[in-house]
Scaffold this active site. Structure first.
Site, PDB file in Angstrom:
ATOM      1  N   CYS A 102      -1.921   0.017  -1.185  1.00 48.43           N
ATOM      2  CA  CYS A 102      -2.267   1.199  -1.888  1.00 48.43           C
ATOM      3  C   CYS A 102      -3.751   1.305  -1.778  1.00 48.43           C
ATOM      4  O   CYS A 102      -4.610   2.378  -1.536  1.00 48.43           O
ATOM      5  CB  CYS A 102      -1.585   1.105  -3.274  1.00 48.43           C
ATOM      6  N   CYS A 199       1.875  -0.635  -8.099  1.00 45.16           N
ATOM      7  CA  CYS A 199       0.586   0.155  -7.907  1.00 45.16           C
ATOM      8  C   CYS A 199       1.202   1.563  -8.006  1.00 45.16           C
ATOM      9  O   CYS A 199       2.143   1.968  -7.116  1.00 45.16           O
ATOM     10  CB  CYS A 199       0.193   0.016  -6.801  1.00 45.16           C
TER      11      CYS A 199
END
Length: 368
Positions: A102, A199
């Site tokens: 991410c 995330c």
């Protein structure tokens, strides 16, 4: 005539670290604006819907600091570049780290490009606990000052050019100082607990979440001696070194030592377990890593003495790194290490400096 202040776009997550980062940058004389990224489309009525609450907190902080908050939807980029890869890795029996992906694909790529191109930013900033320093004309990534909170492990894929365009204000502080600043400023995020979980997907029940996207295939749990002692609900729910959630106690003849996952036989859908957290089958003398990213973006050849982490919050392990070819390295630890997990990242350090890292392709077991 004085130069106009440089413009920084702070990734506002609705948490305390990004809130304080925005204030610190204001104190340093930057023109500060915030950006809230929506990277996941919740299902209607989803009970874990934290994005709306996080956005409200980010907006409240920006209002308090007198800065503009932009919003952007990166859900398509997240799905294509993070989530699909995350599922592929699980399918293959590995344990990926979505936070690293991410950061690579969203925060320091999609966000960085959007801030520069659409918002005219000179820099972006995030609430990560890392520092940067310029060495020989290249930006280097350093561990955060708070050793307990250091997040350089998650940012090893960044190159010196991305680091040069990024600011990390809280990296120079310790977490309690950050909370104190937020309290003194009366920010709504001062006492908000740190986010955990995947995330951007937040703290949903992981097993149930994964089961929505990947069909679980129950199978046998066998010991290293070949005895079948239970059933697993799906290999993807287990990782090397895992102790909890196996649903097996001590065996009749054996000791009461807890069981640990020591291997996953993906082909036969078998989970292999052994007793004791230092069982030889759990230990590795080294690893092979691929998908390498070096912060200085120089190709690596020859050998290198440094330290490595094979998971977050691990004590640094002294090691020797040897280039096998342009794509792969062999890492030999000074002492055997438990639970080295394919799919996770091996991240290398020289003192305070994060050199880069790669994805663990295979572990090198203790010679039997």
């Amino acid at each position: 005539m004085s130069e106009s202040p440089k413009k920084v776009i702070v990734g506002m997550s609705g948490g305390v670290d990004s809130s304080v980062s925005a204030w610190l940058l204001q104190q340093q004389g930057y023109q500060v604006e915030g950006l809230f990224m929506k990277n996941w489309e919740e299902d209607d009525g989803e009970e874990y819907c934290t994005a709306a609450a996080d956005l409200a907190d980010a907006q409240a902080v920006c209002d308090k600091l007198g800065i503009e908050l932009h919003t952007v939807n990166f859900a398509a980029e997240y799905w294509d570049n993070v989530f699909e890869l995350f599922l592929e890795e699980y399918k293959a029996g590995r344990t990926p780290n979505p936070d690293i992906l991410c950061n690579k694909e969203i925060k320091f790529k999609a966000f960085l490009e959007f801030a520069a191109e659409d918002l005219g930013a000179d820099y972006i900033a995030t609430g990560h606990y890392v520092r940067r320093a310029d060495v020989d004309g290249k930006s280097r990534l350093l561990r955060g000052l708070d050793g307990n909170k250091d997040q350089s492990y998650f940012l090893y894929t960044l190159g010196h050019e991305q680091i040069a365009q990024s600011l990390f204000p809280v990296g120079e502080l310790e977490k309690p100082q950050v909370r104190k600043i937020a309290e003194d400023l009366g920010l709504i995020t001062a006492k908000k607990k740190d986010s955990t979980g995947i995330c951007f997907i937040g703290e949903r029940k992981f097993r149930e979440f994964l089961g929505r996207y990947l069909p679980a295939q129950p199978g046998k749990i066998i010991t290293v001696d070949g005895d079948e002692i239970g059933q697993h609900q799906g290999l993807m729910y287990h990782t090397l070194g895992q102790r909890k959630g196996l649903g097996i106690g001590g065996t009749k003849e054996g000791t009461e030592d807890p069981w640990y996952v020591v291997d996953k036989d993906v082909e036969n859908n078998i989970l292999v377990v052994a007793q004791g957290h230092e069982h030889p089958r759990l230990m590795s003398v080294g690893l092979i890593a691929q998908q390498l990213h070096w912060v200085d973006r120089e190709p690596f050849s020859g050998t290198l003495r440094c330290t490595v982490k094979t998971r977050y919050r691990q004590t640094d392990i002294p090691c020797t790194v040897k280039a096998l070819d342009d794509e792969r390295i062999e890492v030999i630890f000074d002492e055997p290490v438990a639970a080295v997990t394919p799919g996770q990242s091996a991240v290398f350090y020289n003192g305070e400096v994060c050199l880069g890292g790669g994805i663990i392709e295979q572990r090198l077991p203790l010679p039997v």
